[in-house]
Scaffold this motif. Structure first.
Motif, mmCIF file in Angstrom:
data_model
loop_
_atom_site.group_PDB
_atom_site.id
_atom_site.type_symbol
_atom_site.label_atom_id
_atom_site.label_comp_id
_atom_site.label_asym_id
_atom_site.label_seq_id
_atom_site.Cartn_x
_atom_site.Cartn_y
_atom_site.Cartn_z
ATOM 1 N N ASN A 89 31.491 15.252 42.676
ATOM 2 C CA ASN A 89 31.751 13.939 42.091
ATOM 3 C C ASN A 89 33.145 13.412 42.412
ATOM 4 O OD1 ASN A 89 30.741 11.826 40.192
ATOM 5 N ND2 ASN A 89 32.603 12.388 39.091
ATOM 6 N N ALA A 90 33.204 12.140 42.812
ATOM 7 C CA ALA A 90 34.457 11.405 43.008
ATOM 8 C C ALA A 90 34.335 10.095 42.232
ATOM 9 C CB ALA A 90 34.712 11.151 44.492
ATOM 10 N N PRO A 91 35.434 9.389 41.991
ATOM 11 C CA PRO A 91 35.355 8.158 41.190
ATOM 12 C C PRO A 91 34.508 7.079 41.867
ATOM 13 C CG PRO A 91 37.634 8.889 41.460
ATOM 14 C CD PRO A 91 36.811 9.691 42.409
ATOM 15 N N THR B 262 37.304 -2.139 40.035
ATOM 16 C CA THR B 262 37.519 -1.237 41.161
ATOM 17 C C THR B 262 38.659 -0.270 40.818
ATOM 18 O OG1 THR B 262 37.872 -1.121 43.556
ATOM 19 C CG2 THR B 262 39.132 -2.772 42.356
ATOM 20 N N LYS B 263 39.023 0.583 41.790
ATOM 21 C CA LYS B 263 40.035 1.611 41.559
ATOM 22 C C LYS B 263 41.314 1.317 42.348
ATOM 23 C CE LYS B 263 37.685 4.454 38.909
ATOM 24 N NZ LYS B 263 38.116 4.763 37.538
ATOM 25 N N VAL B 264 42.428 1.811 41.794
ATOM 26 C CA VAL B 264 43.712 1.717 42.490
ATOM 27 C C VAL B 264 44.351 3.107 42.500
ATOM 28 C CG1 VAL B 264 44.143 -0.712 42.015
ATOM 29 C CG2 VAL B 264 44.841 1.002 40.340
ATOM 30 N N LEU B 265 45.019 3.431 43.595
ATOM 31 C CA LEU B 265 45.705 4.713 43.703
ATOM 32 C C LEU B 265 47.011 4.637 42.920
ATOM 33 C CD1 LEU B 265 45.655 7.532 45.017
ATOM 34 C CD2 LEU B 265 46.861 6.521 46.977
ATOM 35 N N GLU C 280 46.040 15.491 47.135
ATOM 36 C CA GLU C 280 46.252 14.872 45.815
ATOM 37 C C GLU C 280 45.307 13.696 45.596
ATOM 38 O OE1 GLU C 280 51.038 15.799 45.133
ATOM 39 O OE2 GLU C 280 50.412 14.000 46.242
ATOM 40 N N MET C 281 45.046 12.932 46.642
ATOM 41 C CA MET C 281 44.168 11.765 46.510
ATOM 42 C C MET C 281 42.720 12.139 46.211
ATOM 43 S SD MET C 281 45.367 8.895 49.292
ATOM 44 C CE MET C 281 45.235 9.947 50.751
ATOM 45 N N LEU C 282 42.325 13.361 46.494
ATOM 46 C CA LEU C 282 40.947 13.795 46.262
ATOM 47 C C LEU C 282 40.642 14.017 44.784
ATOM 48 C CD1 LEU C 282 40.512 16.364 49.195
ATOM 49 C CD2 LEU C 282 39.640 14.006 49.083
ATOM 50 N N ILE D 53 39.207 8.055 52.646
ATOM 51 C CA ILE D 53 39.032 9.506 52.717
ATOM 52 C C ILE D 53 37.702 9.963 52.107
ATOM 53 C CG2 ILE D 53 41.516 9.939 52.668
ATOM 54 C CD1 ILE D 53 41.189 10.761 49.705
ATOM 55 N N PHE D 54 37.104 9.113 51.262
ATOM 56 C CA PHE D 54 35.885 9.506 50.546
ATOM 57 C C PHE D 54 34.609 9.070 51.267
ATOM 58 C CE2 PHE D 54 38.919 9.160 46.918
ATOM 59 C CZ PHE D 54 38.810 10.455 46.431
#
Length: 307
Positions: free
Chosen positions: A189-191, A207-210, A219-221, A276-277
């Motif tokens: 599972n990822a966001p 939506t998502k923001v880093l 770290e981004m994973l 990356i996802f």
């Protein structure tokens, strides 16, 4: 002799009038029958027109329903079994065809049957690029298009008299098996990078923001590396009418289109980092309430995916 001719003439006149009346009566009867016949045909045509089927190919979708399977987990139907969902007694209350509307109806209510990482239940489709396989997905670089024609059939209100809300479309992130092992995650599972809500008659996009733009690949994973944006509401009030939604994804860019005339474009560093996802589309009724007696019904008339 004159009297006799007069009587004959009178008889002929009376006979002509009688025959004319009979002809008119027959003509009227035939005309009435024709009219009745035309009305019957029109009624039959109307009845035939009422039977419609949704324009949706389910061969690359699986469905998750708000009812438990024999292991206590949410009941799912993968392809090719999903193609026969209409005759599946377990699925019938939560996913069925309304042939008068030409739609697949997704019905959801709060139950104890929830997927991992959530408190809400769903009657929702999950894209499978390779039928039956969750491990084949797509990246933003590969791109994708999701199109749908939808309407909110029915939804309950909360204690304040405001309509509940439900998610009708998503793009969900997914870790590859290698990424999962790298960070020691318990699952893939990822966001979700995109959630589209029916929210009090409007279409709302999240939506998502880093959080840290300097975060490393590893770290981004992690899910906690990503936060929610402020959200965006389209101006149009769709309420319970039909509307169309289109989501277009390309490398570093995501566009959401409502009714072909309102656009929300996401093209920023966060979209580039999201590359990356892996991802997959979702569509249906992911109901956002646990209130007692709450429920929602969502109609899908059309649904189409391109890659």
């Amino acid at each position: 002799m004159k009297i006799f001719r007069k009587e004959v003439f009178t008889i002929l006149i009376l006979t002509f009038l009688s025959l004319n009346a009979i002809c008119q009566e027959k003509t009227s009867s035939v005309s009435d029958l024709d009219t009745k016949s035309e009305k019957t045909v029109k009624k039959k045509k109307k009845k035939r027109k009422k039977v419609k089927l949704p324009e949706i190919d389910l061969s690359h979708w699986k469905v998750t329903l708000p009812v438990a399977n024999e292991n206590g987990k949410p009941y799912e139907i993968d392809p090719p079994g999903i193609l026969d969902f209409a005759s599946n007694e377990i699925a019938r209350p939560y996913m069925y065809i309304d042939s008068t509307k030409g739609a697949i109806v997704f019905y959801t209510l709060p139950t104890d049957s929830k997927t991992a990482n959530t408190k809400y239940t769903r009657s929702e489709l999950r894209e499978q690029m390779e039928p039956g396989n969750n491990n084949v997905n797509w990246t933003f670089k590969q791109g994708g298009i999701l199109k749908g024609k939808i309407s909110l059939e029915e939804i309950t209100k909360d204690s304040e008299g405001k309509f509940h809300r439900t998610i009708i479309m998503q793009i969900h992130g997914r870790l590859t098996n290698e990424q999962k092992e790298l960070i020691g995650a318990k699952d893939n599972n990822a966001p979700p990078i995109l959630k589209i809500y029916w929210d009090k008659g409007k279409i709302r996009v999240k939506t998502k923001v880093l959080k840290n733009l300097n975060a490393s690949y590893e770290e981004m994973l992690h899910e906690e590396a990503w936060g929610d944006d402020d959200g965006f509401n389209f101006e149009q009030q769709v309420d319970f009418r039909k509307f169309t939604l289109e989501v277009r994804v390309t490398d570093g860019k995501m566009v959401v289109i409502l009714n072909n005339n309102e656009y929300k474009v996401y093209e920023n560093i966060h979209m580039k980092k999201w590359g990356i996802f892996e991802n997959y589309f979702k569509a249906g009724n992911y109901f956002q309430s646990r209130d007692k007696g709450a429920f929602a019904k969502v109609n899908f008339y059309e649904l189409e995916v391109e890659h």
